[in-house]
Design a protein around this motif. Structure first.
Motif, PDB file in Angstrom:
ATOM      1  N   GLY A   1       0.791  -1.220   0.000  1.00  0.00           N
ATOM      2  CA  GLY A   1       0.000   0.000   0.000  1.00  0.00           C
ATOM      3  C   GLY A   1       0.826   1.274   0.000  1.00  0.00           C
ATOM      4  N   CYS A   2       0.126   2.401  -0.100  1.00  0.00           N
ATOM      5  CA  CYS A   2       0.800   3.699  -0.118  1.00  0.00           C
ATOM      6  C   CYS A   2      -0.150   4.777   0.407  1.00  0.00           C
ATOM      7  N   SER A   3       0.406   5.653   1.232  1.00  0.00           N
ATOM      8  CA  SER A   3      -0.420   6.729   1.807  1.00  0.00           C
ATOM      9  C   SER A   3      -0.160   8.059   1.133  1.00  0.00           C
TER      10      SER A   3
ATOM     11  N   CYS B   1      -0.608  10.340  -2.345  1.00  0.00           N
ATOM     12  CA  CYS B   1      -1.655  10.392  -3.384  1.00  0.00           C
ATOM     13  C   CYS B   1      -1.160  11.164  -4.577  1.00  0.00           C
ATOM     14  N   CYS B   2      -0.175  10.586  -5.269  1.00  0.00           N
ATOM     15  CA  CYS B   2       0.320  11.253  -6.472  1.00  0.00           C
ATOM     16  C   CYS B   2      -0.840  11.364  -7.459  1.00  0.00           C
ATOM     17  N   ALA B   3      -0.855  12.463  -8.176  1.00  0.00           N
ATOM     18  CA  ALA B   3      -2.036  12.860  -8.957  1.00  0.00           C
ATOM     19  C   ALA B   3      -2.428  11.874 -10.055  1.00  0.00           C
ATOM     20  N   TYR B   4      -1.513  11.032 -10.502  1.00  0.00           N
ATOM     21  CA  TYR B   4      -1.767  10.140 -11.643  1.00  0.00           C
ATOM     22  C   TYR B   4      -1.967   8.682 -11.203  1.00  0.00           C
ATOM     23  N   CYS B   5      -1.890   8.422  -9.901  1.00  0.00           N
ATOM     24  CA  CYS B   5      -1.706   7.038  -9.464  1.00  0.00           C
ATOM     25  C   CYS B   5      -2.943   6.418  -8.819  1.00  0.00           C
ATOM     26  N   THR B   6      -3.230   5.173  -9.176  1.00  0.00           N
ATOM     27  CA  THR B   6      -4.373   4.467  -8.591  1.00  0.00           C
ATOM     28  C   THR B   6      -3.938   3.456  -7.534  1.00  0.00           C
TER      29      THR B   6
HETATM   30  S1  SF4 Z   1       3.210   6.879  -7.486  1.00  0.00           S
HETATM   31 FE1  SF4 Z   1       1.535   5.845  -6.432  1.00  0.00          FE
HETATM   32  S2  SF4 Z   1       2.495   4.202  -5.285  1.00  0.00           S
HETATM   33 FE2  SF4 Z   1       4.094   5.648  -5.863  1.00  0.00          FE
HETATM   34  S3  SF4 Z   1       4.294   7.080  -4.155  1.00  0.00           S
HETATM   35 FE3  SF4 Z   1       2.831   7.975  -5.575  1.00  0.00          FE
HETATM   36  S4  SF4 Z   1       0.840   7.294  -4.874  1.00  0.00           S
HETATM   37 FE4  SF4 Z   1       2.368   5.977  -3.934  1.00  0.00          FE
END
Ligand code: SF4
Length: 418
Positions: free
Chosen positions: A148-150, A152-157
């Protein structure tokens, strides 16, 4: 019972599928090729781009055609993000979301032993972190340490598909590493979604994890599959440089060499900070006559608003960083992400052109990196496969080399001159 496994996507997915497979084999089932007729098909899906979603759906339809009576299990990111859509595909028997992975084996065994059954009401929210590692490969193994990841990069699901950042306790990671060592494997690749964010749910730290794993007998090499630039600390690098099993090889997502685009993406650093990070690692780990550090970087092109000028700026910055390899990604518009509704969407044609430019740049930089090591001594972990009378392997700093086949070197680390 015959079961076949189909996996799309990242190292994490492969480690998870390999762990499901061990569970079914322990239950006395037989793993068969996906091309064969099986009683059960398990498909571990990916949703990083629109293409991966459609590949996931196509795989489901393909195995349903192969055996219309089979019990089809779907897991992975597409299963999490497009649950209803996938449940609606003919032949799908059970869908498991991001927080149900620990139930995949037990519930499938029960369902199949109990006869076919379609169940849609999934139990969400069981927050266990599903530990996993890959086996069956004689040279290296993927060990999942985080999920998981906390951010929220703008392009990422990914945060929507895999949930918030959480980690496997160090004790469980150690148990996985020892099990891998017991298989005679010498190299482990630590994998996760945001690996450097290790410790968020157990209060343990990433450096503590590395130090504990470094003591595991039988494992001679570790690589970190990917680490966010802001999470690669000087403390960690100084420790790695002090003579450990961790190799001079870092995969660091940059995503863009333009500060304007990095801001749009919501990334946590700018180009100056990224450049300083690479310089810090080189200062601590490189010296005349020593192997250079292999930096692999992720680079996206085509984010909305990426003009030709910003793209050129990005290329120039990457060239100044001189990484050994660039993993190039064309921006993929993902529903529900902020970038999907941004103005200035870039055409597919322009994206293709920019990808070609970046792949050419990658070939040039990688060629320079390899050429700089000609004549140098290195230690290579040779793989166990013979191909056209030769065998291959990677140096400490991830340069691929080949030599004439010698079965005594299979799965062994040997001194070479590049
Ligand atoms: S790209 Fe996606 S997985 Fe990577 S840090 Fe940003 S939100 Fe997290």
């Amino acid at each position: 019972m015959k079961i076949a496994f189909l996996t799309l996507g990242c190292k994490l997915n492969y480690a998870e599928t390999s762990t499901y497979e061990r569970g079914f084999l322990q239950a006395g089932w037989e793993a068969v090729s996906p091309k064969e007729k099986a009683d059960v098909y398990l498909i571990n899906t990916c949703s990083v781009t629109a293409t991966s979603d459609s590949k996931s759906r196509n795989l489901i339809r393909k195995v349903h055609r192969l055996n219309p009576l089979a019990y089809i299990v779907v897991t992975g990111c597409s299963a999490q993000l497009r649950r209803q859509e996938i449940e609606g595909i003919d032949g799908v028997s059970r869908v498991f979301g991001a927080h149900e992975k620990q139930n995949v084996v037990s519930e499938t065994l029960e369902a199949v032993r109990g006869g076919h059954g379609f169940r849609s009401a999934a139990t969400a929210g069981t927050d266990g972190v599903f530990g996993a590692f890959s086996t069956g490969e004689r040279t290296r193994s993927f060990l999942k340490v985080q999920d998981g990841c906390s951010n929220c990069c703008a392009y990422c699901t990914v945060p929507y598909a895999r949930g918030e950042s959480r980690n496997i306790p160090i004790s469980e990671c150690l148990a996985g590493a020892r099990a891998i060592a017991a298989e005679g494997v010498k190299e482990i690749v630590l994998t996760g979604v945001n690996t450097g964010d290790f410790g968020r749910t157990t209060g343990e730290s990433f450096p503590d994890l590395l130090k504990a794993l470094n003591e595991v007998e039988g494992i001679e090499r570790y690589r970190i599959s990917s680490i966010e630039p802001n999470l690669l600390t000087e403390e960690t690098v100084a420790w790695i440089a002090s003579g450990t099993k961790f190799q001079p090889h870092f995969h660091i997502p940059l995503q863009s060499g333009s500060d304007e685009i990095l801001r749009k993406m919501g990334r946590r650093y700018d180009t100056a900070a990224f450049y300083d990070k690479l310089s810090m690692v080189r200062r601590l780990m490189e010296a005349p006559g020593r192997l250079k550090v292999f930096f692999g970087i992720d680079l996206m092109t085509g984010l909305p608003g990426e003009s030709e000028a910003l793209f050129r700026e990005s290329c120039d910055f990457v060239r100044s960083c001189a990484p050994a390899f660039i993993h190039v990604f064309p921006y993929s518009r993902r529903p529900g992400t902020p970038a999907a509704s941004m103005p200035g969407q870039v055409s597919e044609e322009v994206k293709r052109e920019r990808v070609a430019v970046l792949e050419e740049l990658c070939a040039e930089l990688h060629g320079d990196f390899v050429a700089a090591h000609r004549g140098m001594h290195a230690r290579v972990l040779f793989e166990s496969k013979e191909k056209d009378g030769s065998m291959g392997g990677y140096t400490e700093n991830y340069i691929r080399v080949t030599r004439p086949w010698d079965p005594s070197l299979s799965g062994q680390i040997a001194d070479v001159v590049i």
